[in-house]
Design a protein around this motif. Structure first.
Motif, PDB file in Angstrom:
ATOM      1  N   PHE A   1      15.555   2.768   5.858  1.00 53.39           N
ATOM      2  CA  PHE A   1      16.200   3.003   4.567  1.00 53.39           C
ATOM      3  C   PHE A   1      17.620   2.489   4.661  1.00 53.39           C
ATOM      4  CE2 PHE A   1      12.944   6.299   4.854  1.00 53.39           C
ATOM      5  CZ  PHE A   1      12.234   6.024   3.708  1.00 53.39           C
TER       6      PHE A   1
ATOM      7  N   LEU B   1       4.224  12.510   4.108  1.00 55.02           N
ATOM      8  CA  LEU B   1       4.410  11.177   3.520  1.00 55.02           C
ATOM      9  C   LEU B   1       4.372  10.114   4.610  1.00 55.02           C
ATOM     10  CD1 LEU B   1       7.201  11.851   0.859  1.00 55.02           C
ATOM     11  CD2 LEU B   1       4.896  10.988   0.383  1.00 55.02           C
TER      12      LEU B   1
ATOM     13  N   ALA C   1       0.824  -1.210   0.000  1.00 60.33           N
ATOM     14  CA  ALA C   1       0.000   0.000   0.000  1.00 60.33           C
ATOM     15  C   ALA C   1       0.857   1.259   0.000  1.00 60.33           C
ATOM     16  CB  ALA C   1      -0.939  -0.003   1.223  1.00 60.33           C
ATOM     17  N   GLY C   2       2.028   1.191   0.653  1.00 63.65           N
ATOM     18  CA  GLY C   2       2.829   2.401   0.817  1.00 63.65           C
ATOM     19  C   GLY C   2       3.941   2.566  -0.204  1.00 63.65           C
TER      20      GLY C   2
ATOM     21  N   ARG D   1       4.517   6.023  -1.898  1.00 61.37           N
ATOM     22  CA  ARG D   1       4.970   7.068  -0.973  1.00 61.37           C
ATOM     23  C   ARG D   1       6.355   6.772  -0.419  1.00 61.37           C
ATOM     24  NH1 ARG D   1      -0.721   7.517   0.201  1.00 61.37           N
ATOM     25  NH2 ARG D   1      -1.383   9.651  -0.276  1.00 61.37           N
ATOM     26  N   LEU D   2       6.661   5.483  -0.253  1.00 58.64           N
ATOM     27  CA  LEU D   2       8.020   5.136   0.183  1.00 58.64           C
ATOM     28  C   LEU D   2       9.043   5.575  -0.859  1.00 58.64           C
ATOM     29  CD1 LEU D   2       7.489   1.631   1.777  1.00 58.64           C
ATOM     30  CD2 LEU D   2       8.763   3.507   2.815  1.00 58.64           C
TER      31      LEU D   2
ATOM     32  N   GLU E   1      -2.390   4.607   5.425  1.00 59.28           N
ATOM     33  CA  GLU E   1      -2.682   3.601   4.401  1.00 59.28           C
ATOM     34  C   GLU E   1      -2.454   2.192   4.932  1.00 59.28           C
ATOM     35  OE1 GLU E   1      -1.927   5.184  -0.077  1.00 59.28           O
ATOM     36  OE2 GLU E   1      -0.139   4.700   1.099  1.00 59.28           O
TER      37      GLU E   1
ATOM     38  N   ILE F   1       1.678   7.094   4.879  1.00 55.25           N
ATOM     39  CA  ILE F   1       2.093   5.685   4.844  1.00 55.25           C
ATOM     40  C   ILE F   1       1.459   4.934   6.022  1.00 55.25           C
ATOM     41  CG2 ILE F   1       4.085   4.146   5.185  1.00 55.25           C
ATOM     42  CD1 ILE F   1       5.729   6.252   3.517  1.00 55.25           C
TER      43      ILE F   1
END
Lengths: 121, 121
Positions: B20, B97, A108-109, A112-113, B104, B101
């Motif tokens: 990340f 964002l 789903a993300g 946006r990620l 969602e 996230i």
């Protein structure tokens, strides 16, 4: 006992902790421990793979067992090395639900990620 | 400066950390700090609301500012109390964002979250 290599590095991922009001939490560490117990049939071996003391691994399992209506992990007798442990049906269900929640959230993300990643140095 | 009450307890929620590879992490603590800076216009006040030392709040902001191409928070001059701080456009974008996230993911996982909750004691 099989040793599992560390998962491959990913460009980005979601680490999700489910916070149940008054009932505790379920996050990536507990999920990984359950997965490894299912695979190696032993709490001690699963903890060892994660660099965790036996005591710590047991404590996490006791926490999980106390959190749900039915225990997620139970001891089993027999086998070449004596007693071991395995996931109960409830344990399998909780683990599968957790993994599905993470996978759905990542799907789903994704857009946006990527947008956030584009802002990184 | 406005004090914000703690958010209402929810039956369950997702706490999401974006990991990340090699570039750091963005999770609920940093998001809350950014939100409070946007609202109170001061890093010190935002940290205080979260029970965080000024040093710790600054460290988190420096980490965030170093992690992205553009700083997320910058000092501003003037105002009745002297200098303050505000979110840059990049800071507003990253925060939006992150919140999207999480929202969602919660929406996508609602059914499975309920299923897991039904297994809780």
């Amino acid at each position: 006992m099989t040793r599992t290599p560390a998962p491959p590095p990913e460009r980005h991922r979601l680490s999700i902790r489910l916070v149940f009001d008054d009932s505790g939490m379920m996050g990536p560490g507990k999920a990984e421990l359950l997965e490894r117990i299912a695979r190696c049939g032993s709490i001690a071996a699963a903890g060892r793979e994660m660099g965790m003391s036996y005591k710590r691994a047991w404590m996490l399992i006791e926490t999980l067992n106390a959190m749900f209506r039915e225990p997620l992990v139970e001891r089993v007798r027999g086998g070449p090395g004596g007693g071991g442990a395995e996931l109960t049906p409830a344990g399998q269900e909780v683990l599968a639900l957790y993994r599905a929640i993470v996978a759905e959230a990542e799907a789903a993300g994704q857009e946006r990620l990527e947008a956030m990643r584009a802002l990184l140095k």
